[in-house]
Design a protein around this motif. Structure first.
Motif, PDB file in Angstrom:
ATOM      1  N   THR A  25       0.819  -1.220   0.000  1.00 12.82           N
ATOM      2  CA  THR A  25       0.000   0.000   0.000  1.00 12.82           C
ATOM      3  C   THR A  25       0.847   1.261   0.000  1.00 12.82           C
ATOM      4  N   TRP A  26       1.809   1.341   0.918  1.00 13.50           N
ATOM      5  CA  TRP A  26       2.516   2.604   1.127  1.00 13.50           C
ATOM      6  C   TRP A  26       3.769   2.750   0.271  1.00 13.50           C
ATOM      7  N   LYS A  27       4.472   1.694   0.067  1.00 10.31           N
ATOM      8  CA  LYS A  27       5.675   1.798  -0.773  1.00 10.31           C
ATOM      9  C   LYS A  27       5.311   2.148  -2.211  1.00 10.31           C
ATOM     10  N   TYR A  70       2.467   3.803  -3.105  1.00  8.65           N
ATOM     11  CA  TYR A  70       1.349   4.746  -3.060  1.00  8.65           C
ATOM     12  C   TYR A  70       1.317   5.645  -4.294  1.00  8.65           C
ATOM     13  N   VAL A 107       6.773   9.477  -2.692  1.00  9.39           N
ATOM     14  CA  VAL A 107       6.968   8.493  -1.623  1.00  9.39           C
ATOM     15  C   VAL A 107       8.455   8.401  -1.299  1.00  9.39           C
ATOM     16  N   TYR A 128       7.203   4.913   5.603  1.00 12.34           N
ATOM     17  CA  TYR A 128       7.144   5.628   4.324  1.00 12.34           C
ATOM     18  C   TYR A 128       6.503   6.990   4.535  1.00 12.34           C
ATOM     19  N   VAL A 136       4.646   9.962   2.589  1.00 11.94           N
ATOM     20  CA  VAL A 136       3.905  10.260   1.364  1.00 11.94           C
ATOM     21  C   VAL A 136       3.515  11.733   1.394  1.00 11.94           C
ATOM     22  N   THR A 166       1.768  12.248   4.969  1.00 11.01           N
ATOM     23  CA  THR A 166       1.447  11.123   5.854  1.00 11.01           C
ATOM     24  C   THR A 166       2.711  10.330   6.120  1.00 11.01           C
ATOM     25  N   ALA A 173       3.631   6.714   7.482  1.00 10.40           N
ATOM     26  CA  ALA A 173       3.074   5.395   7.788  1.00 10.40           C
ATOM     27  C   ALA A 173       4.187   4.497   8.315  1.00 10.40           C
ATOM     28  N   THR A 224      -0.264   5.474  11.455  1.00 13.15           N
ATOM     29  CA  THR A 224      -0.208   6.551  10.466  1.00 13.15           C
ATOM     30  C   THR A 224      -0.494   7.883  11.142  1.00 13.15           C
ATOM     31  N   SER A 262      -1.131  11.830   9.742  1.00  6.06           N
ATOM     32  CA  SER A 262      -1.357  12.586   8.511  1.00  6.06           C
ATOM     33  C   SER A 262      -1.625  14.055   8.805  1.00  6.06           C
TER      34      SER A 262
END
Length: 304
Positions: A212-214, A216, A225, A236, A238, A254, A256, A265, A267
């Protein structure tokens, strides 16, 4: 010297074939090597087609009466059946007689049974007992349990009614908080801060968290990212900035973090319109540093 009388012979014609026996030694009264005398019990006279009485049941080995010879199918032999861990090999014909043959056979069977028990134990250990929570606990009120001190200089006014909720379940513990950030003299929020902690007690969140985050920026256009070292197992950052060259837009960031089976997380989001151009939000580099500092402090506070 007189010759001793010969022992009486059984009433059986001399040309009758020897009766088959399940005992693998020539003399039923002689014990196998290493066994005490009298073991196993002597057999009653054998009857064709029926196993002798009083014997322990031993597996039929190659070359014994009643078993198919090599090259012929062997139905019903439990040691040639395909199991969940592959076929169990049959001991070679030369080693199949006597105590040594039985030892080899039962050693092979025992190893397979032990392997199956070990595998079953591994599967049974899974679940809650294997959750790697690293000592974290999700507070009922994450707004009061979190650290947001890095944002105080830019947004000194406190939110008097932040939003928070929590969840306690067998599979997941969760804490959530949403804060309004205000500059001095503002009558409404200039930015927002949201925080969420999840304790995954049944499943490892690692693969999905990374996906999800890597990645994004692959699923959300216009975002950057960055991999962040030194926080948890992986983290990570973002970010997105749409205010460049414009009197309006937004800045978003954000952070994470995953540490074991805990995910977190934090944000930040700020909006700029033409009506409040004098309230230009802080640069994303500053916000990113604040997120890292406060995340480290919060996770330290929530770790037992």
């Amino acid at each position: 010297m007189s010759t001793p009388p010969s022992p009486p012979q059984p009433d059986q014609p001399s040309d009758a074939p020897a009766q088959p026996t399940a005992y693998p030694y020539p003399n039923p009264q002689s014990p196998p090597p290493g066994e005490p005398a009298g073991f196993p019990p002597p057999a009653s006279p054998a009857v064709p087609g029926q196993a002798p009485q009083g014997f322990y049941a031993y597996p039929t080995l190659v070359g014994q009466p009643g078993q198919a010879q090599p090259g012929q199918p062997q139905p019903g032999n439990p040691y040639t059946q395909q199991g969940p861990y592959g076929p169990v090999p049959v001991p070679p014909p030369g080693g199949g007689s006597g105590g040594a043959g039985r030892a080899v056979l039962w050693a092979v069977v025992g190893a397979v049974v032990a392997s199956a028990a070990w595998a079953g134990g591994v599967f049974l250990i899974g679940g809650k007992d294997s959750a790697d929570l690293r000592g974290y606990s999700a507070p009922t009120n994450l707004c009061s349990g979190g650290d947001y001190s890095s944002f105080k200089d830019e947004y000194p006014d406190n939110d008097t009614s932040p939003t928070h909720n929590s969840l306690k379940a067998d599979a997941l513990d969760e804490g959530y908080c949403s804060l309004s950030l205000k500059k001095t003299g503002s009558s409404y929020a200039d930015a927002y801060l949201t925080v969420q902690m999840d304790l995954h007690k049944k499943t490892d969140p690692g693969p999905e968290f990374t996906a999800t985050w890597k990645n994004y920026d692959n699923s959300h256009s216009g975002y950057d990212v960055q991999n962040v070292n030194g926080i948890g197992d992986e983290a990570y950052l973002v970010t997105q900035d749409t205010t460049s060259g414009s009197s309006s837009g937004s800045r978003y960031a954000t952070l994470a973090v995953r540490d074991g089976w805990m995910t977190y997380t934090m944000s930040y989001s700020a909006y700029l319109s033409s009506y409040d151009a004098d309230k230009d939000p802080p640069k994303l580099d500053e916000v990113s540093d604040w997120l890292k500092s406060d995340t480290k402090a919060t996770l330290e506070n929530l770790k037992g």
